[in-house]
Design an enzyme around this catalytic site. Sequence first.
Site, PDB file in Angstrom:
ATOM      1  N   ALA A 163       0.807  -1.165  -0.093  1.00 24.51           N
ATOM      2  CA  ALA A 163       0.497  -0.157   0.312  1.00 24.51           C
ATOM      3  C   ALA A 163       0.630   1.240   0.326  1.00 24.51           C
ATOM      4  CB  ALA A 163      -0.917   0.264   1.255  1.00 24.51           C
TER       5      ALA A 163
ATOM      6  N   LYS B  56      -0.814 -16.768  -0.848  1.00 20.81           N
ATOM      7  CA  LYS B  56       0.571 -16.296  -0.908  1.00 20.81           C
ATOM      8  C   LYS B  56       0.546 -16.044   0.840  1.00 20.81           C
ATOM      9  CE  LYS B  56      -1.180 -12.208  -0.960  1.00 20.81           C
ATOM     10  NZ  LYS B  56      -0.551 -11.046   0.412  1.00 20.81           N
TER      11      LYS B  56
ATOM     12  N   ARG C 286       4.127  -8.510   8.065  1.00 18.99           N
ATOM     13  CA  ARG C 286       3.315  -9.405   9.281  1.00 18.99           C
ATOM     14  C   ARG C 286       3.184 -10.521   9.239  1.00 18.99           C
ATOM     15  NH1 ARG C 286      -1.485  -5.585   9.999  1.00 18.99           N
ATOM     16  NH2 ARG C 286      -1.518  -6.550   7.905  1.00 18.99           N
ATOM     17  N   ASN C 287       2.515 -10.923   8.373  1.00 20.25           N
ATOM     18  CA  ASN C 287       3.346 -12.739   7.893  1.00 20.25           C
ATOM     19  C   ASN C 287       4.863 -13.360   8.229  1.00 20.25           C
ATOM     20  OD1 ASN C 287      -0.043 -13.101   8.066  1.00 20.25           O
ATOM     21  ND2 ASN C 287       0.474 -12.385   5.698  1.00 20.25           N
TER      22      ASN C 287
END
Lengths: 362, 362
Positions: free
Chosen positions: B148, B199, B271-272
């Site tokens: 983003a 993903k 974050r993942n």
Amino acid sequence: MSRVAILGAGVMGSALSVPLTRNGHDVRLVGTHLDRQIIDSIKNRGAHPGLDAPLPEAVKAFQLEEAGEAFAGADFVLSGVNSFGVRWAGEQLAQLLPDHALVIAIAKGLAAEEDGELRILPEVLTDAWSEPKRARHPVAAITGPSIAGEVAAARDTCVVFAGRDQAVLDRLAATFRTDTYRVWTSTDLIGCEVCAALKNCYALGVGLAEGVLEAQVGSESPDRMHNYEAALFAQGAAEMRRIVSLLGGDPETVGWLPGVGDMYVTSTGGRNVRVGRLLGTGLHFAEASAKLGDPTLEGAAAITEIGGAIPKLAHRDLMRVEDFPLLRHLYDVIERDQPVAMPWSAFFGGEPDVSLARRDVA
Amino acid sequence: MSRVAILGAGVMGSALSVPLTRNGHDVRLVGTHLDRQIIDSIKNRGAHPGLDAPLPEAVKAFQLEEAGEAFAGADFVLSGVNSFGVRWAGEQLAQLLPDHALVIAIAKGLAAEEDGELRILPEVLTDAWSEPKRARHPVAAITGPSIAGEVAAARDTCVVFAGRDQAVLDRLAATFRTDTYRVWTSTDLIGCEVCAALKNCYALGVGLAEGVLEAQVGSESPDRMHNYEAALFAQGAAEMRRIVSLLGGDPETVGWLPGVGDMYVTSTGGRNVRVGRLLGTGLHFAEASAKLGDPTLEGAAAITEIGGAIPKLAHRDLMRVEDFPLLRHLYDVIERDQPVAMPWSAFFGGEPDVSLARRDVA
């Protein structure tokens, strides 16, 4: 226990002595004329200057003039030279290869003929061999994501041994495989080798992103341009799939370790990415290469070789130039000193035309 | 010029106001009940707290209770909520959607039914809609690699608008497309959406590598385990291809922006990956999530949802559990607090057995 002779004491050839000695094999590491100091270092201190950890004590190091002794009775031979040394290595092996030795090679690249024909390096390796020698020693190749330092440190690594003879691949895999160096096999030698060459090209392309950002913001930035990188990665994967098909490989090979797996590892670091970054800032290739101390850059060499072959193949109606906009742009940047101006709209079969789309649904 | 209403003022919904206003559209950004402070910030200072640069002045911000005003006469509606808010957003849109508005959504995930059936989120979004409303508003989705903050900064970004109606996709693409926000289209809505969900799962898996290394060396290390990461990336791509096929999508979709492109961008940060790293060090999921301040983790949620569905689908003979060793292991780590013990030998259809290989060619 088998006897394994390695020709070439670069980081990868040397690192592979780690799984081999772990399996109890008698490993003989032979330096090229460029590896003299490396071999001295291993003989004197057990350490390879390009690897963090010492090599296993069981590894025996040899200077090139001792190669005859090293190769005597070898069951397996690893050609550990990079793409720039393949022809030289082939000539050496023409003399050194014991009659029953199985051969596997690590060089990544493709060689273009005058007419644009692209040949895989395991074939180039055998150019100086007699026909019977070629028949006796079908050359296999190691492909897939493996950084040498991690192989030397016995960190988890998954690779693919590619070749035309499944029984040969099974023997090679059983010789190298450990609980951290894991080996799958593929008889799609062409597909695996084309992927191995191309992933260096596209990783160099991914590297452009950081340099382009630096040029935009006027300094090194903690920011990245991940979206830019990812679009290039995806376009690289798409072009790779097409070239693999055109050269007679299996496009499915792109989908796992030899293709996107290896391109991932190469895109996240290394010399190809670093030279890409410098090109992205606006340096010409000669300047970028010099700034990095003129290292061997398999990615740049592959871009020149393959990018130069595409128009010749297109002229012979074997390819369409417009199917490879990223590789062609990389060629223009590296070979013709063109500025980076990514041809985004040509990617993925072409971005649909805006005005046309508006008219269609008006 | 069109009127575009965005529901959800998270970073991506808000960032998309940048290409939209650049194209001269009348953009109305509506916060959810969770976005009250974000909307206040945009109204008062023109700034989104999660984005570095101010939003374009032309963007009009609305609190949820002003949504009726914002949506009046909208030609296009962007559902900007993440996967956790899809049902809620569907209920809101059931009331708010103007009759002729085209709808596009950004949420990434899959929803599992009791029997293991996996549904794509553009369908879940319409659960609360009447049948005529569903027919009037076929929901499209934005897929492909786009962070983003980079969209907001107008950095080069290549995405895919996926949906079932090409004319609708062309209108949406023409509305959003700029010279830096580049839009391709795909009618493989299922394939694109399955990739978008998966993903996140595999990027979380790639993140494990750093944590596993930290646990091995006893501290944070400047080293990486690139080979480990790349093997997971490749296995993720292979599993993705299989699930896309099984759920009725086109496996080719994995090969470009929606699949490996988006997985690349998600694997290189975010974050993942961070929660994956903590899991790799040995923390349980609840501890890892708490340590990161309990963020919304679409990857972990997707692992739970899809990983839990696979045995049910296998029980109905619609899948084979052994085809998804990585996703299943991620499920065991996140949902069952199992330690990370990568099932390498199960990857890529299974590593050939050593002893067998030796016997075969003896």
